[in-house]
Design a protein around this motif. Structure first.
Motif, PDB file in Angstrom:
ATOM      1  N   ARG A   1       0.845  -1.203   0.000  1.00 16.95           N
ATOM      2  CA  ARG A   1       0.000   0.000   0.000  1.00 16.95           C
ATOM      3  C   ARG A   1       0.880   1.253   0.000  1.00 16.95           C
ATOM      4  N   GLN A   2       2.020   1.167   0.686  1.00 17.37           N
ATOM      5  CA  GLN A   2       2.929   2.312   0.728  1.00 17.37           C
ATOM      6  C   GLN A   2       3.430   2.660  -0.672  1.00 17.37           C
ATOM      7  N   ALA A   3       3.700   1.610  -1.471  1.00 20.34           N
ATOM      8  CA  ALA A   3       4.198   1.856  -2.836  1.00 20.34           C
ATOM      9  C   ALA A   3       3.120   2.546  -3.672  1.00 20.34           C
ATOM     10  N   VAL A   4       1.876   2.061  -3.558  1.00 23.61           N
ATOM     11  CA  VAL A   4       0.773   2.682  -4.304  1.00 23.61           C
ATOM     12  C   VAL A   4       0.629   4.137  -3.885  1.00 23.61           C
ATOM     13  N   ASN A   5       0.654   4.365  -2.567  1.00 23.15           N
ATOM     14  CA  ASN A   5       0.520   5.725  -2.045  1.00 23.15           C
ATOM     15  C   ASN A   5       1.651   6.625  -2.548  1.00 23.15           C
ATOM     16  N   ALA A   6       2.873   6.098  -2.520  1.00 25.35           N
ATOM     17  CA  ALA A   6       4.031   6.904  -2.937  1.00 25.35           C
ATOM     18  C   ALA A   6       3.955   7.257  -4.414  1.00 25.35           C
ATOM     19  N   ILE A   7       3.462   6.315  -5.223  1.00 30.65           N
ATOM     20  CA  ILE A   7       3.329   6.604  -6.664  1.00 30.65           C
ATOM     21  C   ILE A   7       2.220   7.634  -6.884  1.00 30.65           C
ATOM     22  N   GLU A   8       1.089   7.416  -6.222  1.00 21.96           N
ATOM     23  CA  GLU A   8      -0.051   8.334  -6.406  1.00 21.96           C
ATOM     24  C   GLU A   8       0.291   9.765  -6.009  1.00 21.96           C
ATOM     25  N   THR A   9       1.067   9.913  -4.960  1.00 21.84           N
ATOM     26  CA  THR A   9       1.387  11.252  -4.469  1.00 21.84           C
ATOM     27  C   THR A   9       2.636  11.828  -5.136  1.00 21.84           C
ATOM     28  N   GLY A  10       3.195  11.090  -6.086  1.00 16.19           N
ATOM     29  CA  GLY A  10       4.349  11.586  -6.829  1.00 16.19           C
ATOM     30  C   GLY A  10       5.650  11.547  -6.055  1.00 16.19           C
ATOM     31  N   LYS A  11       5.669  10.809  -4.930  1.00 13.25           N
ATOM     32  CA  LYS A  11       6.910  10.731  -4.147  1.00 13.25           C
ATOM     33  C   LYS A  11       7.839   9.652  -4.687  1.00 13.25           C
ATOM     34  N   TYR A  12       7.294   8.768  -5.486  1.00  8.13           N
ATOM     35  CA  TYR A  12       8.119   7.701  -6.063  1.00  8.13           C
ATOM     36  C   TYR A  12       7.678   7.454  -7.495  1.00  8.13           C
ATOM     37  N   ASP A  13       8.638   7.430  -8.409  1.00  5.15           N
ATOM     38  CA  ASP A  13       8.345   7.107  -9.803  1.00  5.15           C
ATOM     39  C   ASP A  13       8.607   5.626 -10.022  1.00  5.15           C
ATOM     40  N   PRO A  14       7.612   4.893 -10.526  1.00  2.00           N
ATOM     41  CA  PRO A  14       7.800   3.443 -10.675  1.00  2.00           C
ATOM     42  C   PRO A  14       8.826   3.116 -11.740  1.00  2.00           C
ATOM     43  N   SER A  15       9.386   1.915 -11.633  1.00  3.19           N
ATOM     44  CA  SER A  15      10.313   1.447 -12.663  1.00  3.19           C
ATOM     45  C   SER A  15       9.527   1.228 -13.959  1.00  3.19           C
ATOM     46  N   LEU A  16      10.257   1.049 -15.057  1.00  2.00           N
ATOM     47  CA  LEU A  16       9.589   0.809 -16.344  1.00  2.00           C
ATOM     48  C   LEU A  16       8.746  -0.476 -16.304  1.00  2.00           C
ATOM     49  N   PRO A  17       9.274  -1.581 -15.758  1.00  2.00           N
ATOM     50  CA  PRO A  17       8.434  -2.799 -15.686  1.00  2.00           C
ATOM     51  C   PRO A  17       7.141  -2.568 -14.892  1.00  2.00           C
ATOM     52  N   LEU A  18       7.228  -1.842 -13.778  1.00  2.00           N
ATOM     53  CA  LEU A  18       6.011  -1.602 -12.983  1.00  2.00           C
ATOM     54  C   LEU A  18       5.071  -0.645 -13.718  1.00  2.00           C
ATOM     55  N   ALA A  19       5.637   0.336 -14.414  1.00  4.94           N
ATOM     56  CA  ALA A  19       4.807   1.265 -15.192  1.00  4.94           C
ATOM     57  C   ALA A  19       4.048   0.505 -16.286  1.00  4.94           C
ATOM     58  N   PHE A  20       4.735  -0.451 -16.944  1.00  6.73           N
ATOM     59  CA  PHE A  20       4.063  -1.275 -17.961  1.00  6.73           C
ATOM     60  C   PHE A  20       2.953  -2.118 -17.319  1.00  6.73           C
ATOM     61  N   LYS A  21       3.246  -2.643 -16.129  1.00  9.60           N
ATOM     62  CA  LYS A  21       2.268  -3.477 -15.421  1.00  9.60           C
ATOM     63  C   LYS A  21       1.020  -2.655 -15.093  1.00  9.60           C
ATOM     64  N   ILE A  22       1.251  -1.415 -14.643  1.00 10.59           N
ATOM     65  CA  ILE A  22       0.131  -0.515 -14.321  1.00 10.59           C
ATOM     66  C   ILE A  22      -0.670  -0.217 -15.583  1.00 10.59           C
ATOM     67  N   ALA A  23       0.045   0.074 -16.663  1.00  9.44           N
ATOM     68  CA  ALA A  23      -0.629   0.407 -17.926  1.00  9.44           C
ATOM     69  C   ALA A  23      -1.465  -0.777 -18.417  1.00  9.44           C
ATOM     70  N   ARG A  24      -0.899  -1.981 -18.334  1.00  9.00           N
ATOM     71  CA  ARG A  24      -1.646  -3.178 -18.775  1.00  9.00           C
ATOM     72  C   ARG A  24      -2.886  -3.390 -17.916  1.00  9.00           C
ATOM     73  N   LEU A  25      -2.726  -3.169 -16.596  1.00 12.35           N
ATOM     74  CA  LEU A  25      -3.855  -3.384 -15.682  1.00 12.35           C
ATOM     75  C   LEU A  25      -5.028  -2.475 -16.040  1.00 12.35           C
ATOM     76  N   PHE A  26      -4.718  -1.244 -16.419  1.00 10.98           N
ATOM     77  CA  PHE A  26      -5.790  -0.296 -16.739  1.00 10.98           C
ATOM     78  C   PHE A  26      -6.105  -0.252 -18.240  1.00 10.98           C
ATOM     79  N   GLY A  27      -5.418  -1.071 -19.035  1.00  8.18           N
ATOM     80  CA  GLY A  27      -5.679  -1.115 -20.477  1.00  8.18           C
ATOM     81  C   GLY A  27      -5.355   0.197 -21.168  1.00  8.18           C
ATOM     82  N   MET A  28      -4.290   0.838 -20.747  1.00  5.34           N
ATOM     83  CA  MET A  28      -3.920   2.137 -21.329  1.00  5.34           C
ATOM     84  C   MET A  28      -2.434   2.138 -21.673  1.00  5.34           C
ATOM     85  N   LYS A  29      -2.014   3.227 -22.377  1.00  6.51           N
ATOM     86  CA  LYS A  29      -0.587   3.400 -22.639  1.00  6.51           C
ATOM     87  C   LYS A  29       0.052   4.079 -21.422  1.00  6.51           C
ATOM     88  N   ILE A  30       1.337   3.864 -21.252  1.00  7.04           N
ATOM     89  CA  ILE A  30       2.039   4.461 -20.102  1.00  7.04           C
ATOM     90  C   ILE A  30       1.870   5.982 -20.091  1.00  7.04           C
TER      91      ILE A  30
END
Lengths: 70, 228
Positions: free
Chosen positions: A27-56
């Motif tokens: 949950r901390q990772a999700v919170n940190a990404i949402e609040t802009g305190k942490y930028d996800p790695s490229l693999p995680l960014a792709f995973k997020i994009a796939r989950l929501f069916g969107m482009k990065i």
């Protein structure tokens, strides 16, 4: 880096814990990404994009509006 | 396409959303309350030692002070319990990784407590006086070997498992940042202390103090980066 993760999560009525479970992060990772305190790695960014069916770039915005071709 | 700024502005406020998953402040207060508990317990020991000097019985004043300190400890423990309960219930259920992470941390804490209990049980066994993990006095061979095996064999296995299975990339990032800060503090601090010792300004550099400082800086930055 700005992102729409919180908006997309709210649209699906997922808690941070639910999204974290789907992405296999805490949950901390999700919170940190949402609040802009942490930028996800490229693999995680792709995973997020796939989950929501969107482009990065539809989820994450680095604020660059210029021409990348110079 | 609607801009991200517009979408963020249109997002309705969700109850407790900002706090969800961000438990850093609660954790920091738990740490402060924990330190307060330890120092207050130390104060009780000090008051008892001073009041019973020369075999005297505890005075009414001393008992009142001790009672007040015990009440403070009670309040601090209640505060810690309350904050921990808020962390457990406030951010929704933990993810699988978080649960594994927590279990490993609890396991390490139990192992540490067992080692501490063992050291306390061995207190006074060696002629140099009480043995504690933070002193330089001699240790019984069996205890020394046991601690060395724990640190050199068991700890790396736990660390490998923790790094590969329990933590996610955000925590790994926070952990690496902690390592950078600690490494620079060591690279700058240790030689500075050594120079000043050679110049007669400071006592001789102490390995245990340096190790503890390194560990504290690493852990503080790690937690700050993880929970801020």
């Amino acid at each position: 880096m700005q992102n729409r993760l919180r908006v997309l999560r709210a649209e699906r009525q997922w808690s941070q814990a639910e999204l974290g479970e789907r992405l296999d992060v805490s949950r901390q990772a999700v919170n940190a990404i949402e609040t802009g305190k942490y930028d996800p790695s490229l693999p995680l960014a792709f995973k997020i994009a796939r989950l929501f069916g969107m482009k990065i770039e539809e989820i994450f915005d680095d604020g660059f509006d210029g021409d990348t071709n110079g | 396409m609607v801009s991200m700024e517009t979408q963020m502005a249109d997002l309705p406020e969700l109850d407790g959303e900002e706090a969800e998953g961000n438990v850093g402040r609660s954790l920091a207060w738990i740490a402060v309350a924990g330190l307060g508990t330890v120092f207050t317990a130390g104060a009780i020991v000090g008051v008892i030692a001073a009041a019973t000097e020369d075999g005297k019985a505890l005075s009414v004043t001393a008992m009142a002070i001790i009672a007040a300190l015990v009440a403070i400890i009670g309040a601090l423990i209640y505060t810690q319990w309350n904050l921990a309960r808020r962390i457990r219930t406030g951010g929704g259920p933990m993810t699988s990784r978080e649960r594994l992470n927590r279990n490993i941390m609890v396991g390490c804490a139990v192992l540490g407590a067992l080692i501490g209990a063992l050291l306390v049980a061995m207190d006074g066994v060696m002629p140099s006086g009480p043995i504690t993990i933070f002193k330089d006095g001699p240790l019984p061979l069996a205890i020394a070997v046991l601690l060395a095996v724990f640190w050199a064999v068991i700890m790396p296995v736990i660390a490998w498992f923790w790094h590969t299975r329990a933590i996610d990339e955000q925590e790994a990032h926070a952990y690496r940042d902690g390592g950078y800060y600690a490494a620079y503090a060591y690279l700058i601090g240790a030689p500075t202390w050594w120079f000043l010792w050679r110049g007669g300004l400071l006592p001789e550099p102490d390995g245990v103090t340096i190790f503890c400082g390194f560990t504290i800086i690493w852990t503080a930055v790690w937690f700050w980066k993880k929970y801020r």
